[in-house]
Structure formats: structure tokens, C-alpha cells
Design a protein around this motif. Structure first.
Motif, PDB file in Angstrom:
ATOM      1  N   VAL A  46       5.453 -28.097  -9.897  1.00 39.69           N
ATOM      2  CA  VAL A  46       4.213 -28.031 -10.573  1.00 39.69           C
ATOM      3  C   VAL A  46       4.311 -27.062 -11.834  1.00 39.69           C
ATOM      4  O   VAL A  46       4.603 -25.674 -11.411  1.00 39.69           O
ATOM      5  CB  VAL A  46       3.016 -27.763  -9.610  1.00 39.69           C
ATOM      6  N   LYS A  47       4.133 -27.437 -13.149  1.00 35.47           N
ATOM      7  CA  LYS A  47       4.264 -26.498 -14.141  1.00 35.47           C
ATOM      8  C   LYS A  47       3.163 -26.544 -15.019  1.00 35.47           C
ATOM      9  O   LYS A  47       2.560 -27.701 -15.360  1.00 35.47           O
ATOM     10  CB  LYS A  47       5.688 -26.960 -14.817  1.00 35.47           C
ATOM     11  N   GLY A  60       7.140 -25.560   0.063  1.00 35.68           N
ATOM     12  CA  GLY A  60       7.819 -26.717  -0.366  1.00 35.68           C
ATOM     13  C   GLY A  60       7.936 -27.359  -1.552  1.00 35.68           C
ATOM     14  O   GLY A  60       8.451 -28.197  -1.903  1.00 35.68           O
ATOM     15  N   TYR A  61       7.443 -26.390  -2.638  1.00 37.14           N
ATOM     16  CA  TYR A  61       7.704 -26.680  -4.110  1.00 37.14           C
ATOM     17  C   TYR A  61       7.621 -25.608  -4.856  1.00 37.14           C
ATOM     18  O   TYR A  61       7.317 -24.614  -4.481  1.00 37.14           O
ATOM     19  CB  TYR A  61       6.703 -27.689  -4.345  1.00 37.14           C
ATOM     20  N   ASN A  62       7.999 -25.625  -6.211  1.00 39.66           N
ATOM     21  CA  ASN A  62       8.064 -24.656  -7.136  1.00 39.66           C
ATOM     22  C   ASN A  62       6.749 -24.576  -7.933  1.00 39.66           C
ATOM     23  O   ASN A  62       6.436 -25.880  -8.572  1.00 39.66           O
ATOM     24  CB  ASN A  62       9.176 -24.880  -7.994  1.00 39.66           C
ATOM     25  N   MET A  63       6.229 -23.417  -8.435  1.00 38.48           N
ATOM     26  CA  MET A  63       5.001 -23.589  -9.208  1.00 38.48           C
ATOM     27  C   MET A  63       5.378 -22.585 -10.398  1.00 38.48           C
ATOM     28  O   MET A  63       5.684 -21.516 -10.121  1.00 38.48           O
ATOM     29  CB  MET A  63       3.830 -23.335  -8.439  1.00 38.48           C
ATOM     30  N   SER A  64       5.216 -23.042 -11.532  1.00 37.62           N
ATOM     31  CA  SER A  64       5.646 -22.193 -12.564  1.00 37.62           C
ATOM     32  C   SER A  64       4.666 -22.074 -13.827  1.00 37.62           C
ATOM     33  O   SER A  64       3.965 -23.102 -14.134  1.00 37.62           O
ATOM     34  CB  SER A  64       7.163 -22.394 -13.301  1.00 37.62           C
ATOM     35  N   MET A  75       2.100 -30.311 -15.421  1.00 34.94           N
ATOM     36  CA  MET A  75       3.261 -31.252 -15.118  1.00 34.94           C
ATOM     37  C   MET A  75       3.312 -31.340 -13.582  1.00 34.94           C
ATOM     38  O   MET A  75       3.464 -30.256 -12.995  1.00 34.94           O
ATOM     39  CB  MET A  75       4.562 -31.045 -15.835  1.00 34.94           C
ATOM     40  N   PHE A  76       3.263 -32.392 -13.020  1.00 37.59           N
ATOM     41  CA  PHE A  76       3.511 -32.611 -11.712  1.00 37.59           C
ATOM     42  C   PHE A  76       4.980 -33.457 -11.456  1.00 37.59           C
ATOM     43  O   PHE A  76       4.781 -34.670 -11.833  1.00 37.59           O
ATOM     44  CB  PHE A  76       2.426 -33.280 -10.890  1.00 37.59           C
ATOM     45  N   MET A  77       6.024 -32.725 -11.175  1.00 33.99           N
ATOM     46  CA  MET A  77       7.113 -33.514 -11.062  1.00 33.99           C
ATOM     47  C   MET A  77       7.545 -34.112  -9.713  1.00 33.99           C
ATOM     48  O   MET A  77       7.601 -33.366  -8.746  1.00 33.99           O
ATOM     49  CB  MET A  77       8.509 -32.772 -11.419  1.00 33.99           C
ATOM     50  N   GLY A  78       7.451 -35.329  -9.400  1.00 33.29           N
ATOM     51  CA  GLY A  78       7.713 -36.059  -8.152  1.00 33.29           C
ATOM     52  C   GLY A  78       8.869 -36.808  -8.153  1.00 33.29           C
ATOM     53  O   GLY A  78       9.696 -37.147  -9.249  1.00 33.29           O
TER      54      GLY A  78
END
Ligand SMILES: NC(=O)c1ccc[n+]([C@@H]2O[C@H](COP(=O)([O-])OP(=O)(O)OC[C@H]3O[C@@H](n4cnc5c(N)ncnc54)[C@H](O)[C@@H]3O)[C@@H](O)[C@H]2O)c1
Length: 442
Positions: free
Chosen positions: A192-193, A302-306, A325-328
Motif C-alpha cells: 500500500v503506497k 503481511g504487507y508493506n506500507m510506504s 496505490m493498492f498493489m494486489g
């Protein structure tokens, strides 16, 4: 407004908010109650009237049966101009006041808008709650982690309705984007960026200190911030790039955008750790304290956030100068205030998700947000951005700035309200208030 009705406006709406049940987007849904007749007038006051506070007032006054009783600002020219605009709109000339404490003493005022710079959010909000008023406070909730904790405590203790000016929470295309992320169609979300590239984030050319403009109570403008000579760059509008008053792009845009990530991913607590790197790399000659360049990594489960910001430029990823942005694994969703879009993934076997046309915004988030605040007071509707929402995105944003300032990875213990990883970083949690202003104790 008579005392009984005032009490009802306060306790009726807050009590209803307290029994709200959670809906799928994490807000509350209340049974329609008809608590308060729509014909009852709500008296408003605006504290900090120059820019955003004024827009808030304008949209709140578009709601039925609202009146602006008092305008409060430390700058006479702002008071004069905005009072004139109200009269031009055919509305009653409001009382004019320089000291917000006198506004809060007025028992006839039901709700206040706090549109002051960030360093001047905490005291008026806490004292408004203590005075039994509801509050629409601009974002970020406060200018430090210590302040947002105190504000949260005050709102909860005095049961005031506090709507934070994170109006994206009331935008229908944002709600649809969040629902889409939550639907699972994007597959497993790994990143999630958020990014915000704005020219103003590079600061202005330096100008010498000078005398404050006539009609400005500069000591009151500084309030709890350290005493220093007046400088135009640190004043109206551009105070954002100086840490005594604001947190730069990280908090100015961070709270809006990070909030979308926390909402979609249903985050309710502080991150596991936060690591920032940045500096004033591109605008060394300019007047600013907050970094023009900053990258922040949030350790999540469980995911990166930046987060990333770059002051002085206005292009960016996906041809957007700011966004979320949500990258799936099946595709990526990218959103800004104009629209959201899907970028499906695939290979020779085809796409992993159905394409979707761009989903445009109706640009009604701010008016909806104001309507929601009034409905919360009148009918007990759940607030779209109640104080806990403003608290959490401000916490993430301030942790980004603290990690940068301390030059180290930080771990925040939300229960103890301390940065447990380092004394240096922890010393940046709560600012020292300049006397006679006292840091609030709730
Ligand atoms: N929700 C949004 O999209 C959005 C957009 C812009 C700004 N904001 C927020 O709105 C707030 C105000 O920003 P702005 O751009 O309007 O700033 P601004 O500097 O243009 O206006 C602030 C006003 O507050 C007044 N003020 C300062 N101290 C005061 C005090 N003690 N009592 C009364 N008035 C006082 C100033 O004189 C000035 O008129 C900030 O917190 C900012 O982050 C939110």
C-alpha cells in the motif's frame, strides 16, 4: 439556544453515537432517531478564518438552520474580510473576536470549527470539549503525538462529537474504492503506497524577519509555540513547513492519504515499526525545516506500507502527483481525488481480473462531510471521520516525521503512549508549551 436543548444536542447525539453498530466499512450505522427537530438552529463559531476554516464554514452554513454567531481570528484584516463576505451572502454580521477563549465562554455556541494552523488545534479542541461544544477540527488532528492523545481523551471524556477535516471519508468514489479493495478482487495485497509531490513542499525563498502586520496579535498566533521574531515565511499559509506549527507534506497530505490505506486495510493500531529517510535535498537555499524529500516504510502485518513525498516537483507515479496505490496479485488500484483506476495483471493466459472503466469522483466529499457533521449533531448519525480516525492517521504521519528527525527506526508503544525504541525519539512525542499556555491534562 436554551440550556435544556443544548444538553440534548450534546448528550442525545453522543449517546446515540455510542450505541452505533459497525458497518462493513468500519463506521457506525445508527437507527434513524429524529433526535432533534430540523427547525432548531445550530449556532456556530469559526476559530481561524483565513482559508480552510472559511471553506468549512461556507459548507456548514449551506446546511439547514445554521448560523455563524462568531468569527474568531488573531488577524483583524481576516476578521473584517470574512465578516464582510458573510454580510454579502445576506447573513447576519457575526460577533468578531480575537481570543478563542471568549468564544468558548459563550453558552449559546453549540459547535466550533477549528481552522487554525496545526499547532493551534489542541488547546481550542480540548477546551471546546470541556465547554460542552461539538467540534469540526481541521486535519491533522494535532501537531504532535502528545497532543492527539490529549485531544482523543478530551473528546471521549466530555462526549463531544469531534469531526476531523479528513473529508475524503465522505467522498463516494473513495468509499467505492475502499469497498473494491476489500472485496478481494485485487487478490493478495502486498504493498500500500502513498505519495505527494507538491511545489509548495520546497518552501519559499528566505525573507528577513520583520515586524508583524498591523492588526495581527502575533503573540497569540504563536500561542504555545516558542517565541521568535515574526517572519512572513512562517506565517499565513506557509507555516506548514516549520515544525513548531506544522509537519510539512508528511502531515499536510499524509493524514488524508494514509487514512485511505488504514481504512481499506482495516488497520486499528499503530504500525509495528517506522523507518524514514530523507532531507532537504533539492531546496537547500529555501526557508523550510521539514524535509523536501522523505520516504517512510511502515512495518505492517503481511504487507508493506510506504509514504513518499517530494517538494518542488508535481509529477509522480501513474502520472499523478499524489495518490494511493493498492498493489494486489490480480491487479493494482490507484486513486486520487478525481478518480480511481484498475491496472489488471496478467500473462499469455489472460488477465487475472476483469478490467474496469475509470471511476470518477463527484467532488462532493467536503459538502458531504459538513452535512454529516450536522446530521451527527441533529440526528445521531455516525461521524464519517470521528476523532479516532483523525488520531490514527495523524499518529502514522507524526511517527514518519519523528523517525526522520531522530534518524532511526522507531517503535511506538500505543498502550504506554511512548516510543519504546529510543529516548531521543520519545522526547519528540510531546512539545513543550510556552508559558502561560499549559499542555492540557484531561
Ligand atoms: N481538509 C483539507 O483539505 C485542508 C486543506 C487546507 C488546510 N487544512 C488545514 O486547515 C488548517 C488551517 O490551514 P490554512 O491553510 O487555512 O491556514 P492559514 O494560515 O491560511 O489560516 C489560519 C488562520 O488561523 C488564524 N489563527 C492563528 N492562530 C489563531 C488563534 N489562536 N485563534 C484564532 N485564529 C488563529 C490565522 O490568523 C489565520 O487566519 C490547518 O490545520 C490545515 O492543515 C485542511
Amino acid at each position: 439556544m436554551d440550556t435544556n436543548r443544548r444538553n440534548f444536542v450534546k448528550t442525545g447525539a453522543a449517546a446515540l453515537a455510542a450505541v452505533g453498530i459497525h458497518n462493513t466499512l468500519g463506521g457506525s450505522v445508527l437507527a434513524p432517531s429524529g433526535v432533534l427537530g430540523a427547525n432548531e438552529k445550530i449556532n456556530l463559531a469559526l476559530i481561524g478564518a483565513r482559508n480552510m476554516g472559511w471553506y468549512d464554514l461556507e459548507d456548514l452554513l449551506k446546511q439547514p438552520n445554521m448560523e455563524c454567531k462568531t468569527l474568531c481570528d488573531v488577524d483583524d484584516s481576516v476578521l473584517k474580510e470574512k465578516a464582510g463576505e458573510l454580510v454579502k451572502l445576506g447573513l447576519k454580521k457575526p460577533n468578531l473576536e480575537k481570543d478563542y477563549r471568549k468564544v468558548l465562554d459563550d453558552k449559546d455556541i453549540d459547535a466550533v470549527i477549528v481552522g487554525t494552523p496545526d499547532h493551534w488545534h489542541c488547546l481550542p479542541v480540548v477546551e471546546a470539549c470541556q465547554a460542552g461544544k461539538h467540534v469540526y477540527v481541521e486535519k491533522p488532528l494535532g501537531n504532535s503525538i502528545g497532543e492527539i492523545n490529549a485531544m482523543l481523551d478530551a473528546a471521549r471524556r466530555y462526549k463531544s462529537l469531534v469531526q476531523v477535516g479528513q473529508q475524503q471519508r465522505s467522498g463516494s468514489h473513495w468509499k467505492n474504492a475502499i469497498e473494491f479493495v476489500r472485496s478481494g478482487k485485487l487478490g493478495t495485497i502486498r504493498h500500500v503506497k502513498f505519495w505527494a509531490n507538491f511545489n509548495y513542499g520546497a518552501g519559499n525563498k528566505p525573507v528577513p524577519d520583520s515586524v508583524p502586520p498591523a492588526g495581527v496579535d502575533y503573540d497569540l498566533w504563536l500561542g504555545p509555540a516558542p517565541l521568535r521574531p515574526f517572519n512572513q515565511n512562517r506565517f499565513h499559509g506557509s507555516w506548514r513547513m516549520f515544525r513548531d506549527y506544522g509537519g510539512g507534506l508528511m502531515t499536510d497530505w499524509g493524514v488524508h492519504l494514509v487514512d485511505m490505506g488504514l481504512w481499506a486495510m482495516d488497520v486499528k493500531t499503530s504500525p509495528t515499526s517506522v523507518q524514514s529517510l530523507g532531507g532537504n535535498f533539492a531546496s537547500r537555499e529555501n526557508a523550510l525545516e521539514m524535509p523536501d524529500t522523505l520516504t517512510v516504510l511502515y512495518e505492517m502485518d503481511g504487507y508493506n506500507m510506504s509514504w513518499e513525498h517530494n517538494g518542488g516537483v508535481e509529477t509522480g507515479p501513474y502520472d499523478q502527483n499524489y495518490g494511493v496505490m493498492f498493489m494486489g496479485s490480480n491487479g493494482t488500484l490507484v486513486a486520487d481525488r478525481d478518480r480511481w483506476r484498475i491496472f489488471p495483471e496478467g500473462n499469455n493466459d489472460g488477465l487475472r481480473m476483469d478490467p474496469l472503466e475509470d471511476q470518477p469522483s463527484d467532488h462532493k466529499s467536503h459538502i458531504n462531510h459538513c452535512e454529516n457533521f450536522v446530521r451527527a449533531i441533529r440526528y445521531g448519525d455516525a461521524l464519517a471521520a470521528e476523532i479516532g480516525i483523525g488520531y490514527l492517521s495523524a499518529l502514522y504521519s507524526h511517527l514518519g516525521n519523528i523517525s526522520y528527525r531522530a534518524g532511526e527506526k522507531v517503535v511506538y508503544d500505543e498502550k504506554a503512549r511512548k516510543i519504546s525504541s529510543s529516548k531521543l525519539a520519545d522526547s519528540l512525542v510531546t512539545p513543550e508549551y510556552r508559558k502561560p499556555w499549559l499542555f492540557p491534562s484531561i
